[in-house]
Design a protein around this motif. Sequence first.
Motif, PDB file in Angstrom:
ATOM      1  N   GLY A  77       0.737  -1.378   0.057  1.00 18.35           N
ATOM      2  CA  GLY A  77      -0.045   0.098  -0.134  1.00 18.35           C
ATOM      3  C   GLY A  77       0.818   1.202   0.131  1.00 18.35           C
ATOM      4  O   GLY A  77       2.021   1.193   0.027  1.00 18.35           O
ATOM      5  N   ASP A  78       0.059   2.412  -0.291  1.00 19.31           N
ATOM      6  CA  ASP A  78       1.054   3.723  -0.137  1.00 19.31           C
ATOM      7  C   ASP A  78       0.247   4.663   0.898  1.00 19.31           C
ATOM      8  O   ASP A  78       0.722   5.893   0.801  1.00 19.31           O
ATOM      9  N   THR A  79      -0.154   4.123   1.944  1.00 23.14           N
ATOM     10  CA  THR A  79      -0.724   5.286   3.059  1.00 23.14           C
ATOM     11  C   THR A  79       0.345   4.895   4.239  1.00 23.14           C
ATOM     12  O   THR A  79       1.042   3.921   4.417  1.00 23.14           O
ATOM     13  N   LEU A  80       0.259   5.877   5.163  1.00 28.30           N
ATOM     14  CA  LEU A  80       0.930   5.945   6.318  1.00 28.30           C
ATOM     15  C   LEU A  80       0.505   4.892   7.191  1.00 28.30           C
ATOM     16  O   LEU A  80      -0.856   4.749   7.350  1.00 28.30           O
ATOM     17  N   ARG A  81       1.294   4.169   7.861  1.00 33.53           N
ATOM     18  CA  ARG A  81       1.052   3.021   8.876  1.00 33.53           C
ATOM     19  C   ARG A  81       1.933   2.958  10.030  1.00 33.53           C
ATOM     20  O   ARG A  81       3.170   3.098   9.710  1.00 33.53           O
ATOM     21  N   LEU A  82       1.398   2.562  11.123  1.00 26.05           N
ATOM     22  CA  LEU A  82       2.099   2.267  12.330  1.00 26.05           C
ATOM     23  C   LEU A  82       1.833   0.921  12.760  1.00 26.05           C
ATOM     24  O   LEU A  82       0.671   0.688  13.152  1.00 26.05           O
ATOM     25  N   ASN A  83       2.851   0.022  12.859  1.00 26.28           N
ATOM     26  CA  ASN A  83       2.583  -1.224  13.203  1.00 26.28           C
ATOM     27  C   ASN A  83       3.146  -1.323  14.695  1.00 26.28           C
ATOM     28  O   ASN A  83       4.665  -1.057  14.906  1.00 26.28           O
ATOM     29  N   ASN A  84       2.476  -1.458  15.798  1.00 24.09           N
ATOM     30  CA  ASN A  84       2.781  -1.716  17.116  1.00 24.09           C
ATOM     31  C   ASN A  84       2.656  -2.950  17.697  1.00 24.09           C
ATOM     32  O   ASN A  84       1.688  -3.572  18.019  1.00 24.09           O
ATOM     33  N   HIS A  99      14.412 -18.544  16.419  1.00 22.50           N
ATOM     34  CA  HIS A  99      13.356 -17.347  16.170  1.00 22.50           C
ATOM     35  C   HIS A  99      13.876 -16.317  15.093  1.00 22.50           C
ATOM     36  O   HIS A  99      14.169 -15.183  15.700  1.00 22.50           O
ATOM     37  N   PRO A 100      13.949 -16.507  13.874  1.00 24.20           N
ATOM     38  CA  PRO A 100      14.363 -15.420  12.843  1.00 24.20           C
ATOM     39  C   PRO A 100      12.957 -14.534  12.694  1.00 24.20           C
ATOM     40  O   PRO A 100      11.911 -14.999  12.647  1.00 24.20           O
ATOM     41  N   ARG A 101      13.421 -13.256  12.408  1.00 24.37           N
ATOM     42  CA  ARG A 101      12.416 -12.405  12.309  1.00 24.37           C
ATOM     43  C   ARG A 101      12.731 -11.420  11.311  1.00 24.37           C
ATOM     44  O   ARG A 101      13.956 -10.779  11.352  1.00 24.37           O
ATOM     45  N   LEU A 102      12.152 -10.981  10.346  1.00 20.18           N
ATOM     46  CA  LEU A 102      12.369 -10.233   8.923  1.00 20.18           C
ATOM     47  C   LEU A 102      11.190  -9.105   9.139  1.00 20.18           C
ATOM     48  O   LEU A 102      10.183  -9.299   8.817  1.00 20.18           O
ATOM     49  N   GLN A 103      11.599  -7.818   9.015  1.00 24.18           N
ATOM     50  CA  GLN A 103      11.021  -6.583   8.749  1.00 24.18           C
ATOM     51  C   GLN A 103      11.445  -5.827   7.705  1.00 24.18           C
ATOM     52  O   GLN A 103      12.304  -5.177   7.560  1.00 24.18           O
ATOM     53  N   ASP A 104      10.646  -6.151   6.432  1.00 20.90           N
ATOM     54  CA  ASP A 104      10.774  -5.318   5.116  1.00 20.90           C
ATOM     55  C   ASP A 104       9.703  -4.726   4.603  1.00 20.90           C
ATOM     56  O   ASP A 104       9.298  -4.663   3.426  1.00 20.90           O
ATOM     57  N   GLU A 105       9.155  -3.626   5.497  1.00 17.80           N
ATOM     58  CA  GLU A 105       8.020  -3.223   5.174  1.00 17.80           C
ATOM     59  C   GLU A 105       8.407  -1.949   4.285  1.00 17.80           C
ATOM     60  O   GLU A 105       9.638  -1.577   4.073  1.00 17.80           O
ATOM     61  N   SER A 106       7.097  -1.282   3.775  1.00 18.44           N
ATOM     62  CA  SER A 106       7.510  -0.128   2.824  1.00 18.44           C
ATOM     63  C   SER A 106       8.079   0.998   3.494  1.00 18.44           C
ATOM     64  O   SER A 106       7.842   1.111   4.837  1.00 18.44           O
ATOM     65  N   LEU A 107       8.363   2.240   2.804  1.00 18.39           N
ATOM     66  CA  LEU A 107       8.752   3.418   3.391  1.00 18.39           C
ATOM     67  C   LEU A 107       7.872   4.362   3.937  1.00 18.39           C
ATOM     68  O   LEU A 107       8.118   5.313   4.537  1.00 18.39           O
ATOM     69  N   ARG A 108       6.538   3.667   3.832  1.00 17.06           N
ATOM     70  CA  ARG A 108       5.219   4.666   4.466  1.00 17.06           C
ATOM     71  C   ARG A 108       5.144   3.991   5.729  1.00 17.06           C
ATOM     72  O   ARG A 108       3.991   4.112   6.274  1.00 17.06           O
ATOM     73  N   THR A 109       5.787   3.215   6.108  1.00 18.14           N
ATOM     74  CA  THR A 109       5.351   2.165   7.537  1.00 18.14           C
ATOM     75  C   THR A 109       6.503   2.802   8.638  1.00 18.14           C
ATOM     76  O   THR A 109       7.610   2.782   8.340  1.00 18.14           O
ATOM     77  N   ARG A 110       5.907   3.013   9.738  1.00 19.54           N
ATOM     78  CA  ARG A 110       6.671   3.052  11.127  1.00 19.54           C
ATOM     79  C   ARG A 110       6.189   1.661  11.896  1.00 19.54           C
ATOM     80  O   ARG A 110       5.254   1.185  11.944  1.00 19.54           O
ATOM     81  N   HIS A 111       7.411   1.100  12.304  1.00 26.87           N
ATOM     82  CA  HIS A 111       7.179  -0.335  13.099  1.00 26.87           C
ATOM     83  C   HIS A 111       7.989  -0.141  14.176  1.00 26.87           C
ATOM     84  O   HIS A 111       9.211  -0.005  14.511  1.00 26.87           O
ATOM     85  N   LEU A 112       7.323  -0.475  15.438  1.00 25.89           N
ATOM     86  CA  LEU A 112       7.676  -0.822  16.839  1.00 25.89           C
ATOM     87  C   LEU A 112       7.214  -1.968  17.147  1.00 25.89           C
ATOM     88  O   LEU A 112       6.273  -2.626  17.011  1.00 25.89           O
ATOM     89  N   ASN A 113       8.341  -2.749  17.532  1.00 29.69           N
ATOM     90  CA  ASN A 113       8.413  -4.297  17.900  1.00 29.69           C
ATOM     91  C   ASN A 113       8.885  -4.620  19.318  1.00 29.69           C
ATOM     92  O   ASN A 113      10.303  -4.309  19.526  1.00 29.69           O
ATOM     93  N   SER A 114       8.298  -4.936  20.194  1.00 23.06           N
ATOM     94  CA  SER A 114       8.656  -5.183  21.745  1.00 23.06           C
ATOM     95  C   SER A 114       8.683  -6.881  21.891  1.00 23.06           C
ATOM     96  O   SER A 114       7.402  -7.186  21.870  1.00 23.06           O
ATOM     97  N   LEU A 115       9.826  -7.306  21.920  1.00 23.96           N
ATOM     98  CA  LEU A 115       9.794  -8.931  22.373  1.00 23.96           C
ATOM     99  C   LEU A 115      10.143  -8.886  24.055  1.00 23.96           C
ATOM    100  O   LEU A 115      11.141  -8.495  24.332  1.00 23.96           O
ATOM    101  N   TYR A 116       9.290  -9.579  24.533  1.00 26.38           N
ATOM    102  CA  TYR A 116       9.571 -10.139  26.016  1.00 26.38           C
ATOM    103  C   TYR A 116      10.041 -11.546  25.909  1.00 26.38           C
ATOM    104  O   TYR A 116       9.010 -12.356  25.564  1.00 26.38           O
ATOM    105  N   LEU A 117      10.832 -12.022  26.488  1.00 26.92           N
ATOM    106  CA  LEU A 117      11.329 -13.390  26.625  1.00 26.92           C
ATOM    107  C   LEU A 117      11.790 -13.777  27.957  1.00 26.92           C
ATOM    108  O   LEU A 117      12.418 -13.088  28.823  1.00 26.92           O
ATOM    109  N   ARG A 118      11.183 -14.930  28.394  1.00 23.96           N
ATOM    110  CA  ARG A 118      11.272 -15.609  29.739  1.00 23.96           C
ATOM    111  C   ARG A 118      11.833 -16.857  29.513  1.00 23.96           C
ATOM    112  O   ARG A 118      11.185 -17.809  29.022  1.00 23.96           O
TER     113      ARG A 118
END
Length: 294
Positions: A77-84, A99-118
């Motif tokens: 897409g081409d709209t602004l987006r925030l992933n929390n 646990h591999p993780r890949l973030q390759d979103e578009s330049l219209r996206t803001r991405h916040l990712n919080s990982l909690y591990l015990r």
Amino acid sequence: MGELSGEQAHLFAALNMAMLGEGVYVRIPAGAVLASPLEILHISVSFESERLAQPRLLLVVEEGAQATVVEHYAHVGDTLRLNNVVTEVFLEAGAQLHHPRLQDESLRTRHLNSLYLRQAADSRYRGVTLALGGAWSRSEFHVSFSGTGADCGLDGFYLSGDRQSHGMHLDVIHNLPGCVSRSRFKGILLGHGKAVFDGNIEVRPDAQKTDARLSNDNLLLSRDAEIATKPRLEIYADDVQCSHGTTVGQIDEEMLFYLRSRGIPHAQAVNMICSGFADEIIGACGLETLGNRA
């Protein structure tokens, strides 16, 4: 759900909980060994209006179980987006998780990712986080131990080009004796790319026999690229093995000359050097298809 992230300890984790509409819950039964990786694909599709998304993953690997769980975040897409995003991972005694993780979103996206591990006693975690897309991203890692003999490996790689800024924030708490943590993060910055690395390992008084290592290495391909790096150790026990360090530099001219003198074009030579620099982290994914994508 919420046991690790808390309801009010972190503003955006609390927002995720308050506005949670859907999520993914994965439980690997005790003693199970998954023969193939499990992939969780987060696809954001937005064409008409800006959107705030609140994905959540709760992952429980029970006693003695072994699994590979892959997370992939993409945006169409081409709209602004925030992933929390909030991810909570529980490893019970003797459990193993890759646990591999890949973030390759578009330049219209803001991405916040919080990982909690015990991690419980004698459990083993290997996480690889690749931040390649998005205009702005922040990856947080919160690690604690609930049993002795646990082993935690955290690897991360970020690629920041023009109009991009990535942040990696690490908080590992050694509160029990005999646990191991290995944290390796690398970044490549070009153009006006920016990045932040803020890594902290705390060894509390009762955490004797701790073995903790932390490193952050950065390669700057332009004079306009910026990196702010701050690896830290807080040690309150006396029988430990700990180290931390950081490097910031440009491409070695002698290495570049060596490749150019053998007929390799400048752009290809730079790409070869960068690939070699990043491969230590990307190769840790252990998955050829994901490594090729990165």
